[in-house]
Scaffold this active site. Structure first.
Site, PDB file in Angstrom:
ATOM      1  N   SER A 106       0.833  -1.197   0.000  1.00  0.00           N
ATOM      2  CA  SER A 106       0.000   0.000   0.000  1.00  0.00           C
ATOM      3  C   SER A 106       0.878   1.261   0.000  1.00  0.00           C
ATOM      4  CB  SER A 106      -0.946  -0.078   1.206  1.00  0.00           C
ATOM      5  OG  SER A 106      -1.921   0.916   1.149  1.00  0.00           O
ATOM      6  N   ASP A 156     -10.263  -3.951  -4.914  1.00  0.00           N
ATOM      7  CA  ASP A 156      -9.621  -2.953  -4.049  1.00  0.00           C
ATOM      8  C   ASP A 156     -10.400  -1.641  -4.133  1.00  0.00           C
ATOM      9  OD1 ASP A 156      -7.913  -1.061  -2.875  1.00  0.00           O
ATOM     10  OD2 ASP A 156      -6.123  -2.170  -3.497  1.00  0.00           O
ATOM     11  N   HIS A 187      -8.166  -4.672  -0.653  1.00  0.00           N
ATOM     12  CA  HIS A 187      -6.900  -3.970  -0.416  1.00  0.00           C
ATOM     13  C   HIS A 187      -5.985  -4.771   0.520  1.00  0.00           C
ATOM     14  CE1 HIS A 187      -4.434  -0.401  -0.770  1.00  0.00           C
ATOM     15  NE2 HIS A 187      -4.257  -0.392   0.538  1.00  0.00           N
TER      16      HIS A 187
HETATM   17  C1  MLT Z   1      -1.423   5.888  -0.132  1.00  0.00           C
HETATM   18  O1  MLT Z   1      -1.798   6.844   0.505  1.00  0.00           O
HETATM   19  O2  MLT Z   1      -0.222   5.616  -0.333  1.00  0.00           O
HETATM   20  C2  MLT Z   1      -2.490   5.010  -0.693  1.00  0.00           C
HETATM   21  O3  MLT Z   1      -3.680   5.702  -0.726  1.00  0.00           O
HETATM   22  C3  MLT Z   1      -2.648   3.742   0.036  1.00  0.00           C
HETATM   23  C4  MLT Z   1      -2.858   3.941   1.512  1.00  0.00           C
HETATM   24  O4  MLT Z   1      -1.882   4.091   2.215  1.00  0.00           O
HETATM   25  O5  MLT Z   1      -3.993   3.902   1.995  1.00  0.00           O
END
Ligand code: MLT
Length: 213
Positions: A106, A156, A187
């Site tokens: 992520s 996701d 996700h």
């Molecule tokens: C981010 O902010 O890098 C992406 O939206 C994924 C997350 O951290 O939720």
């Protein structure tokens, strides 16, 4: 671990010298301990370098600032990617490890993608779990000897399928060898992520690294 390196981090030395060192990059709200079990499972015996993101969003560590979910402060992405790359190089010298393969989830996958594009020499390749395009204008980078695995979730809610596909295309255009499986999941990580990453490590990542030695 107490250290004069710029990021709070954990380091586990290699148990098998032929296993590639891994740079573990957690998701929003995680920390340096989160991905250690994943790293141990995906590449047994690898040295593990796991920093904690230095940005706090309502107390939750991240690797760069965002303006909203999926909307990034791109100046901050660039600055933090360079800071993290500097940390990785300092840690390489301190711990005597080769350029690591990044394994990011992520937000950690997004900073890993940014590092690949901005400082390709710092990483041997990357496993990007639930990643998206980190910078709207793709920096010019030569990723010719970099293997990259992007694992996306079909359901996701944070990352549109087209965005992950665009990341795969940009990295491929820069010369990386990209595999991009899409799992029937959301996700969060699943057992299938681990199985795929482990398989990829033994096929795609390791032979290339040995070639490079
Ligand atoms: C981010 O902010 O890098 C992406 O939206 C994924 C997350 O951290 O939720």
């Amino acid at each position: 671990m107490p250290s004069d390196l710029a990021f709070i981090h954990r380091f586990e030395p290699a148990q098998r010298l032929e296993a590639p060192p891994l740079l573990l990059l957690h998701g929003t709200g995680g920390d340096e301990s989160d991905l250690l079990p994943f790293g141990r499972a995906v590449s047994p015996g690898s040295a593990l370098l796991s920093p904690r993101g230095q940005v706090l969003e309502h107390g939750m560590p991240r690797f760069f600032r965002r303006l909203a979910e999926g909307v990034f402060d791109e100046d901050d992405v660039r600055r933090r990617a360079h800071e993290l790359a500097d940390f990785v190089q300092a840690a390489q010298a301190r711990y005597g490890i080769a350029a690591p393969l990044a394994v990011g989830f992520s937000n950690g996958a997004n900073i890993a993608a940014a590092m690949l594009l901005l400082r390709p020499e710092v990483l041997a390749g990357a496993v990007l779990l639930r990643a998206m395009v980190p910078l709207t204008e793709t920096p010019k980078a030569d990723l010719r000897d970099k293997p990259v695995l992007i694992v996306s979730g079909q359901f996701d809610p944070i990352i549109p399928a087209s965005n992950a596909a665009q990341l795969a295309t940009s990295l491929t255009r820069a010369g990386a060898t990209v595999e991009h499986p899409v799992l029937p999941t959301g996700h969060q990580l699943s057992q299938a992520d681990l199985t795929i990453a482990k398989q990829w490590m033994s096929n795609a990542a390791r032979p290339r690294r040995q070639d490079a030695l």
